[in-house]
Design a protein around this motif. Structure first.
Motif, PDB file in Angstrom:
ATOM      1  N   GLY A 163       1.194  -1.184  -0.260  1.00 19.53           N
ATOM      2  CA  GLY A 163      -0.178  -0.107   0.042  1.00 19.53           C
ATOM      3  C   GLY A 163       0.455   0.838   0.072  1.00 19.53           C
ATOM      4  O   GLY A 163       0.268   2.297  -0.063  1.00 19.53           O
ATOM      5  N   LEU A 164       1.996   1.182   0.531  1.00 15.91           N
ATOM      6  CA  LEU A 164       3.371   2.503   0.380  1.00 15.91           C
ATOM      7  C   LEU A 164       4.088   2.369  -0.646  1.00 15.91           C
ATOM      8  O   LEU A 164       4.504   1.077  -1.368  1.00 15.91           O
ATOM      9  N   PRO A 165       4.299   3.120  -1.615  1.00 16.55           N
ATOM     10  CA  PRO A 165       5.626   3.011  -2.714  1.00 16.55           C
ATOM     11  C   PRO A 165       6.912   2.673  -2.189  1.00 16.55           C
ATOM     12  O   PRO A 165       7.615   2.488  -1.190  1.00 16.55           O
ATOM     13  N   VAL A 166       6.918   1.522  -3.042  1.00 13.12           N
ATOM     14  CA  VAL A 166       8.093   0.454  -3.127  1.00 13.12           C
ATOM     15  C   VAL A 166       9.542   1.569  -3.229  1.00 13.12           C
ATOM     16  O   VAL A 166       9.488   2.364  -4.545  1.00 13.12           O
ATOM     17  N   GLU A 167      10.627   1.920  -2.102  1.00 17.23           N
ATOM     18  CA  GLU A 167      11.770   2.608  -3.024  1.00 17.23           C
ATOM     19  C   GLU A 167      12.846   1.362  -3.394  1.00 17.23           C
ATOM     20  O   GLU A 167      13.811   1.928  -4.475  1.00 17.23           O
ATOM     21  N   LYS A 168      12.322   0.314  -2.754  1.00 13.58           N
ATOM     22  CA  LYS A 168      14.207  -0.490  -2.794  1.00 13.58           C
ATOM     23  C   LYS A 168      13.791  -1.764  -2.064  1.00 13.58           C
ATOM     24  O   LYS A 168      13.593  -1.510  -1.251  1.00 13.58           O
ATOM     25  N   ASP A 169      13.408  -2.910  -3.170  1.00 16.04           N
ATOM     26  CA  ASP A 169      13.719  -3.847  -2.181  1.00 16.04           C
ATOM     27  C   ASP A 169      12.734  -3.871  -0.470  1.00 16.04           C
ATOM     28  O   ASP A 169      11.148  -3.653  -1.192  1.00 16.04           O
ATOM     29  N   LEU A 170      12.743  -4.123   0.343  1.00 14.17           N
ATOM     30  CA  LEU A 170      12.202  -3.570   1.581  1.00 14.17           C
ATOM     31  C   LEU A 170      11.478  -2.253   1.904  1.00 14.17           C
ATOM     32  O   LEU A 170      10.785  -2.461   2.923  1.00 14.17           O
ATOM     33  N   ILE A 171      12.048  -1.880   1.221  1.00 10.59           N
ATOM     34  CA  ILE A 171      12.112  -0.648   1.864  1.00 10.59           C
ATOM     35  C   ILE A 171      11.176   0.613   1.138  1.00 10.59           C
ATOM     36  O   ILE A 171      10.710   0.427  -0.250  1.00 10.59           O
ATOM     37  N   VAL A 172      10.083   0.918   1.511  1.00 10.22           N
ATOM     38  CA  VAL A 172       8.830   1.968   1.334  1.00 10.22           C
ATOM     39  C   VAL A 172       8.966   3.592   1.932  1.00 10.22           C
ATOM     40  O   VAL A 172       9.474   4.137   2.411  1.00 10.22           O
ATOM     41  N   ASP A 173       7.799   4.148   0.575  1.00  6.93           N
ATOM     42  CA  ASP A 173       7.803   5.604   1.173  1.00  6.93           C
ATOM     43  C   ASP A 173       7.259   5.140   2.391  1.00  6.93           C
ATOM     44  O   ASP A 173       5.923   5.264   2.046  1.00  6.93           O
ATOM     45  N   MET A 174       7.361   5.852   3.524  1.00  6.48           N
ATOM     46  CA  MET A 174       6.557   6.529   4.657  1.00  6.48           C
ATOM     47  C   MET A 174       5.997   7.752   5.265  1.00  6.48           C
ATOM     48  O   MET A 174       4.763   8.147   5.882  1.00  6.48           O
ATOM     49  N   GLU A 175       6.160   8.422   4.061  1.00  8.85           N
ATOM     50  CA  GLU A 175       6.315   9.924   3.728  1.00  8.85           C
ATOM     51  C   GLU A 175       4.248   9.915   4.061  1.00  8.85           C
ATOM     52  O   GLU A 175       3.807  10.493   4.771  1.00  8.85           O
ATOM     53  N   PRO A 176       3.571   9.057   3.195  1.00 10.63           N
ATOM     54  CA  PRO A 176       2.447   9.219   3.110  1.00 10.63           C
ATOM     55  C   PRO A 176       2.270   8.560   4.503  1.00 10.63           C
ATOM     56  O   PRO A 176       0.592   9.573   5.196  1.00 10.63           O
ATOM     57  N   PHE A 177       2.136   7.664   4.542  1.00 15.63           N
ATOM     58  CA  PHE A 177       2.180   7.509   6.182  1.00 15.63           C
ATOM     59  C   PHE A 177       2.330   8.528   7.426  1.00 15.63           C
ATOM     60  O   PHE A 177       0.951   9.091   8.916  1.00 15.63           O
ATOM     61  N   PHE A 178       3.523   9.026   7.679  1.00 16.78           N
ATOM     62  CA  PHE A 178       3.900  10.441   8.441  1.00 16.78           C
ATOM     63  C   PHE A 178       2.585  10.969   8.086  1.00 16.78           C
ATOM     64  O   PHE A 178       2.247  12.015   9.435  1.00 16.78           O
ATOM     65  N   GLN A 179       2.549  11.343   6.645  1.00 16.40           N
ATOM     66  CA  GLN A 179       1.843  13.228   6.389  1.00 16.40           C
ATOM     67  C   GLN A 179       0.098  12.478   7.686  1.00 16.40           C
ATOM     68  O   GLN A 179      -0.329  13.582   8.196  1.00 16.40           O
ATOM     69  N   SER A 180      -0.960  11.100   7.404  1.00 16.66           N
ATOM     70  CA  SER A 180      -1.943  11.129   7.798  1.00 16.66           C
ATOM     71  C   SER A 180      -1.535  11.443   9.283  1.00 16.66           C
ATOM     72  O   SER A 180      -2.885  12.172  10.283  1.00 16.66           O
ATOM     73  N   TYR A 181      -0.570  10.803  10.113  1.00 15.81           N
ATOM     74  CA  TYR A 181      -0.018  10.945  11.239  1.00 15.81           C
ATOM     75  C   TYR A 181      -0.456  12.582  11.693  1.00 15.81           C
ATOM     76  O   TYR A 181      -0.332  13.248  13.313  1.00 15.81           O
ATOM     77  N   ARG A 182       1.097  13.572  11.377  1.00 20.07           N
ATOM     78  CA  ARG A 182       1.359  14.868  11.089  1.00 20.07           C
ATOM     79  C   ARG A 182      -0.323  15.626  11.499  1.00 20.07           C
ATOM     80  O   ARG A 182      -0.604  16.281  11.790  1.00 20.07           O
ATOM     81  N   GLU A 183      -1.240  14.940  10.588  1.00 24.02           N
ATOM     82  CA  GLU A 183      -2.500  15.626  10.062  1.00 24.02           C
ATOM     83  C   GLU A 183      -3.598  15.332  11.723  1.00 24.02           C
ATOM     84  O   GLU A 183      -3.856  16.347  11.495  1.00 24.02           O
TER      85      GLU A 183
END
Lengths: 155, 256
Positions: free
Chosen positions: B116-136
């Motif tokens: 559900g989150l954009p994969v950047e490399k192998d097992l690493i995903v872009d967590m920014e959308p997740f943290f954006q919701s958290y900040r909101e």
């Protein structure tokens, strides 16, 4: 050669498609959620009594025919009962499908089309059903000839 | 290369327990490197591991002894920092809390990035959308009135009200296990709601109404379908679905 610009980590850049475009300041989703719970509870009673009266009580399933339905709809009690059941079931079902469309369609245009079909079907069925419940005539007389049932008074 | 000790704790000879059993496992890791190919693929390694080893140890063994290009996040490696959430055999788990012996070692162990989150490399995903919701949802104390001269007091009962949701480590295992979040990533997600819950039910906080208003959004709590994937995925055992229901209840009692 120009050095490539690398963004600072955690610079607040959110991948496209993830940022919420619009925030809704209405209570629609809350009311829809509440309606599902309340209508669901009422429908359990309405539907099981409906099934019992139609399929179990009296002669059971062998008692069901055109005359049976006509007899039920002659009473305002069953008219209201069936009307409530029709409206609640249709709205409950429509909202359920609306939610499923929201959950499974990932493009807004697909959502719009599917919901368009859904709402059209709902309106047609609810209007038609309501019309039938209130305008139902068990003994239609067409050109002086009685149709359908033999228990109808001769014209 | 010198062999790694099975355990950092050296047991003296007279301590009962004996040899730690070893076994062979096949580790299958979903690889993705956008600099090489747009397609993801699976890589497989045969490893001899110990009964005390976790999935993270297997990943370390691969990275340190077989293929140094395998990429994954991990910081504390002890289930506290929440960096190494990944999909292990189709379930969201922390690699550092999942013992290999608890998995079916007769089959390959599948390790994928969280969904559900954009994969950047192998097992690493872009967590920014997740943290954006958290900040909101404003995950910090907001209080009205004057700052007290001494600490803000709270009874044990008041503290207990939100105790469960203080345990969150922001690993994203819950949000990335949620089928509603998978669809389009618009849903706030369980983690944001859990962290809102932590402040909404805190007697010292005065911005509960603001957070409830934020979560009354069409992408807020009402998108929760109570599938319990989040509660099942949470490595801290937070009753996530229960917390979401309590927030729903709070919005209802405030509005109705």
């Amino acid at each position: 050669m120009a050095t490539p610009i690398i963004e600072t980590p955690r610079s607040g850049r959110v991948a496209p498609g993830y940022s919420r475009s619009s925030t809704s300041r209405s209570n629609f989703e809350m009311i829809a959620w509440l309606f599902m719970r309340i209508s669901g509870a009422i429908l359990v009673v309405l539907i099981f009594v409906h099934l019992y009266v139609n399929l179990v009580a009296g002669d059971g399933i062998s008692g069901i025919d055109f005359g049976f339905v006509a007899g039920k709809w002659a009473s305002p009690f069953w008219q209201i009962w069936d009307l409530t059941m029709l409206w609640l079931a249709m709205l409950h079902g429509t909202n359920g499908i609306r939610v499923i469309i929201n959950d499974y369609a990932d493009k807004n245009s697909t959502r719009m089309w599917l919901k368009g079909v859904l709402y059209t079907a709902t309106v047609v069925i609810v209007v038609l059903g309501t019309l039938v419940i209130f305008t139902f005539d068990p003994c239609p007389v067409i050109n002086g000839v009685a149709h359908v049932a033999d228990y109808c008074p001769t014209p | 290369m010198e062999k790694e000790p099975a355990s950092k704790v050296e047991l003296s000879k007279d301590v009962a327990g004996g040899e730690i059993p070893t076994f062979d496992v096949t580790l299958k890791v979903r690889r993705y490197n956008p600099e090489v190919s747009d397609e993801a693929h699976w890589d497989e390694w045969q490893l001899t591991m110990y009964g005390t080893d976790r999935v993270l140890d297997a990943l370390h063994k691969v990275k340190w002894e077989h293929d140094g290009s395998v990429s994954f996040r991990r910081s504390c490696a002890h289930g506290v920092c929440g960096s190494d959430a990944m999909r292990i055999n189709g379930r969201n788990r922390l690699a550092c809390k999942t013992l290999l012996k608890d998995l079916d070692t007769s089959k390959p162990i599948l390790v994928e990035p969280i969904k559900g989150l954009p994969v950047e490399k192998d097992l690493i995903v872009d967590m920014e959308p997740f943290f954006q919701s958290y900040r909101e949802i404003m995950p910090f104390l907001i209080s009205k009135g004057h700052e007290p001269a001494k600490e803000r007091l709270q009874s044990a009962e008041e503290r207990d009200r939100y105790d469960d949701t203080t345990k969150c480590i922001l690993c994203a295992a819950c949000t990335s296990s949620c089928p509603v979040f998978w669809t389009d990533g618009q849903y706030f997600g369980p983690a944001a709601i859990v962290n809102a819950h932590r402040f909404i039910f805190d007697s010292r906080d005065d911005a509960g109404d603001m957070r409830l208003e934020i979560l009354n959004d069409k992408e807020g709590v009402w998108r929760c379908r109570t599938t319990f994937n989040c509660s099942e995925a949470c490595p801290r055992g937070i009753q996530v679905t229960k917390a979401i229901s309590e927030v729903k209840q709070a919005i209802l009692t405030r509005k109705v």
